[in-house]
Design a protein around this motif. Structure first.
Motif, PDB file in Angstrom:
ATOM      1  N   ALA A   3     -14.417  11.227   6.462  1.00 45.00           N
ATOM      2  CA  ALA A   3     -15.401  12.281   6.172  1.00 45.00           C
ATOM      3  C   ALA A   3     -15.874  12.215   4.722  1.00 45.00           C
ATOM      4  N   ALA A   4     -14.957  11.895   3.802  1.00 47.55           N
ATOM      5  CA  ALA A   4     -15.320  11.839   2.382  1.00 47.55           C
ATOM      6  C   ALA A   4     -15.941  10.498   1.995  1.00 47.55           C
ATOM      7  N   GLY A   5     -15.823   9.508   2.862  1.00 46.33           N
ATOM      8  CA  GLY A   5     -16.354   8.188   2.534  1.00 46.33           C
ATOM      9  C   GLY A   5     -15.447   7.403   1.602  1.00 46.33           C
ATOM     10  N   GLY A   6     -14.183   7.840   1.465  1.00 47.85           N
ATOM     11  CA  GLY A   6     -13.231   7.118   0.619  1.00 47.85           C
ATOM     12  C   GLY A   6     -12.157   8.038   0.079  1.00 47.85           C
ATOM     13  N   GLY A   7     -11.444   7.552  -0.904  1.00 50.27           N
ATOM     14  CA  GLY A   7     -10.349   8.292  -1.516  1.00 50.27           C
ATOM     15  C   GLY A   7      -9.722   7.426  -2.596  1.00 50.27           C
ATOM     16  N   VAL A   8      -8.442   7.644  -2.847  1.00 47.08           N
ATOM     17  CA  VAL A   8      -7.704   6.870  -3.843  1.00 47.08           C
ATOM     18  C   VAL A   8      -6.436   6.344  -3.187  1.00 47.08           C
ATOM     19  N   VAL A   9      -6.172   5.048  -3.362  1.00 48.08           N
ATOM     20  CA  VAL A   9      -4.950   4.430  -2.850  1.00 48.08           C
ATOM     21  C   VAL A   9      -4.094   4.059  -4.044  1.00 48.08           C
ATOM     22  N   ARG A  10      -2.861   4.559  -4.074  1.00 44.36           N
ATOM     23  CA  ARG A  10      -1.905   4.163  -5.108  1.00 44.36           C
ATOM     24  C   ARG A  10      -1.047   3.067  -4.499  1.00 44.36           C
ATOM     25  N   TRP A  11      -1.159   1.882  -5.077  1.00 40.26           N
ATOM     26  CA  TRP A  11      -0.461   0.715  -4.553  1.00 40.26           C
ATOM     27  C   TRP A  11       0.124  -0.085  -5.705  1.00 40.26           C
ATOM     28  N   SER A  12       1.379  -0.412  -5.595  1.00 40.51           N
ATOM     29  CA  SER A  12       2.070  -1.223  -6.597  1.00 40.51           C
ATOM     30  C   SER A  12       1.914  -0.664  -8.011  1.00 40.51           C
ATOM     31  N   PRO A  17       9.122  13.658   0.003  1.00 40.53           N
ATOM     32  CA  PRO A  17       9.961  12.719  -0.758  1.00 40.53           C
ATOM     33  C   PRO A  17       9.429  11.288  -0.709  1.00 40.53           C
ATOM     34  N   ALA A  18       8.841  10.892   0.413  1.00 38.40           N
ATOM     35  CA  ALA A  18       8.310   9.536   0.531  1.00 38.40           C
ATOM     36  C   ALA A  18       7.136   9.328  -0.417  1.00 38.40           C
ATOM     37  N   ALA A  19       6.307  10.351  -0.606  1.00 37.85           N
ATOM     38  CA  ALA A  19       5.144  10.241  -1.482  1.00 37.85           C
ATOM     39  C   ALA A  19       5.569  10.009  -2.932  1.00 37.85           C
ATOM     40  N   ARG A  20       6.771  10.414  -3.288  1.00 42.06           N
ATOM     41  CA  ARG A  20       7.243  10.219  -4.672  1.00 42.06           C
ATOM     42  C   ARG A  20       7.526   8.759  -4.980  1.00 42.06           C
ATOM     43  N   ILE A  21       8.004   8.005  -3.975  1.00 41.73           N
ATOM     44  CA  ILE A  21       8.368   6.606  -4.242  1.00 41.73           C
ATOM     45  C   ILE A  21       7.357   5.608  -3.676  1.00 41.73           C
ATOM     46  N   ALA A  22       6.556   6.020  -2.701  1.00 41.23           N
ATOM     47  CA  ALA A  22       5.548   5.115  -2.144  1.00 41.23           C
ATOM     48  C   ALA A  22       4.499   4.818  -3.210  1.00 41.23           C
ATOM     49  N   GLY A  23       3.966   3.634  -3.161  1.00 43.01           N
ATOM     50  CA  GLY A  23       2.949   3.242  -4.131  1.00 43.01           C
ATOM     51  C   GLY A  23       3.512   2.693  -5.424  1.00 43.01           C
ATOM     52  N   ARG A  78       5.880  -0.009  -7.746  1.00 42.96           N
ATOM     53  CA  ARG A  78       6.048  -1.461  -7.741  1.00 42.96           C
ATOM     54  C   ARG A  78       7.270  -1.874  -6.926  1.00 42.96           C
ATOM     55  N   LEU A  79       8.193  -0.953  -6.731  1.00 44.67           N
ATOM     56  CA  LEU A  79       9.404  -1.257  -5.973  1.00 44.67           C
ATOM     57  C   LEU A  79       9.126  -1.378  -4.483  1.00 44.67           C
ATOM     58  N   LEU A  80       8.119  -0.684  -3.984  1.00 45.49           N
ATOM     59  CA  LEU A  80       7.788  -0.691  -2.565  1.00 45.49           C
ATOM     60  C   LEU A  80       6.316  -1.060  -2.367  1.00 45.49           C
ATOM     61  N   PRO A  81       5.960  -2.336  -2.542  1.00 51.42           N
ATOM     62  CA  PRO A  81       4.543  -2.705  -2.494  1.00 51.42           C
ATOM     63  C   PRO A  81       3.890  -2.540  -1.126  1.00 51.42           C
ATOM     64  N   PHE A  82       4.658  -2.480  -0.045  1.00 52.63           N
ATOM     65  CA  PHE A  82       4.034  -2.301   1.269  1.00 52.63           C
ATOM     66  C   PHE A  82       3.690  -0.830   1.525  1.00 52.63           C
ATOM     67  N   TRP A  83       4.368   0.072   0.836  1.00 57.31           N
ATOM     68  CA  TRP A  83       4.103   1.505   1.012  1.00 57.31           C
ATOM     69  C   TRP A  83       3.184   1.986  -0.092  1.00 57.31           C
ATOM     70  N   SER A  84       2.212   2.754   0.295  1.00 59.51           N
ATOM     71  CA  SER A  84       1.214   3.269  -0.636  1.00 59.51           C
ATOM     72  C   SER A  84       1.053   4.767  -0.423  1.00 59.51           C
ATOM     73  N   VAL A  85       0.299   5.375  -1.296  1.00 57.82           N
ATOM     74  CA  VAL A  85      -0.055   6.785  -1.152  1.00 57.82           C
ATOM     75  C   VAL A  85      -1.576   6.858  -1.120  1.00 57.82           C
ATOM     76  N   VAL A  86      -2.095   7.536  -0.109  1.00 57.64           N
ATOM     77  CA  VAL A  86      -3.536   7.766  -0.022  1.00 57.64           C
ATOM     78  C   VAL A  86      -3.784   9.198  -0.466  1.00 57.64           C
ATOM     79  N   ARG A  87      -4.604   9.358  -1.504  1.00 55.67           N
ATOM     80  CA  ARG A  87      -5.006  10.705  -1.928  1.00 55.67           C
ATOM     81  C   ARG A  87      -6.387  10.975  -1.363  1.00 55.67           C
ATOM     82  N   HIS A  88      -6.512  12.129  -0.728  1.00 60.42           N
ATOM     83  CA  HIS A  88      -7.753  12.474  -0.035  1.00 60.42           C
ATOM     84  C   HIS A  88      -7.976  13.971  -0.109  1.00 60.42           C
ATOM     85  N   ARG A  89      -9.194  14.395   0.119  1.00 64.84           N
ATOM     86  CA  ARG A  89      -9.569  15.809   0.074  1.00 64.84           C
ATOM     87  C   ARG A  89      -9.731  16.312   1.498  1.00 64.84           C
TER      88      ARG A  89
END
Length: 143
Positions: A90-99, A32-38, A40-51
């Protein structure tokens, strides 16, 4: 490959992070947190997508993150052995969903929280220490 930058050993025994005892609870809260994190309403919370390192599956993990001049500073509340952190390294990066926006990130580096404290708002800085967060993952915008 990721670089780990740590400070000098102090010889003092450090207490565990305030989050160390919440590991099993996070499995219930992450979805549930991943649905709202990232958003604009919660700019301090983000979602990191990784493999996943072994499975190859794509995961989305809600984390606290702070925007820096060239990327993000992500406090490692559960330490540097958290699966999402190990996957990003390990992957050398990922995707951050922020704001509400996705940022492809690379060059993950783990540093002591004291070295990354300038990335955080002055009102947030004491909480790194109070919550026992000792390390921060720095990632750069991939360009």
């Amino acid at each position: 490959m990721a670089e780990t930058v740590i400070g000098r050993p102090t010889g003092k025994r450090r207490r565990a992070s305030a989050f160390a005892y919440l590991g099993s609870v996070t499995r219930l809260v992450n979805r549930p947190a991943a649905r709202i994190a990232g958003s604009r309403l919660l700019p301090f919370w983000s979602v990191v997508r990784h493999r996943g390192r072994r499975s190859g599956r794509t995961y989305a993990t809600p984390v606290a993150a702070r925007r820096t001049a060239d990327g993000f500073a992500i406090p490692l509340a559960f330490g540097e052995t958290a699966d999402w952190c190990r996957n990003v390294i390990a992957a050398g990066g990922g995707v951050v969903r922020w704001s509400g926006r996705d940022y492809t990130v690379s060059d993950p580096r783990i540093v002591d929280a004291e070295r990354a404290v300038a990335a955080f708002h002055p009102l947030q800085r004491p909480f790194l220490h109070l919550l026992g967060i000792r390390r921060v993952l720095l990632v750069r915008d991939a360009r």
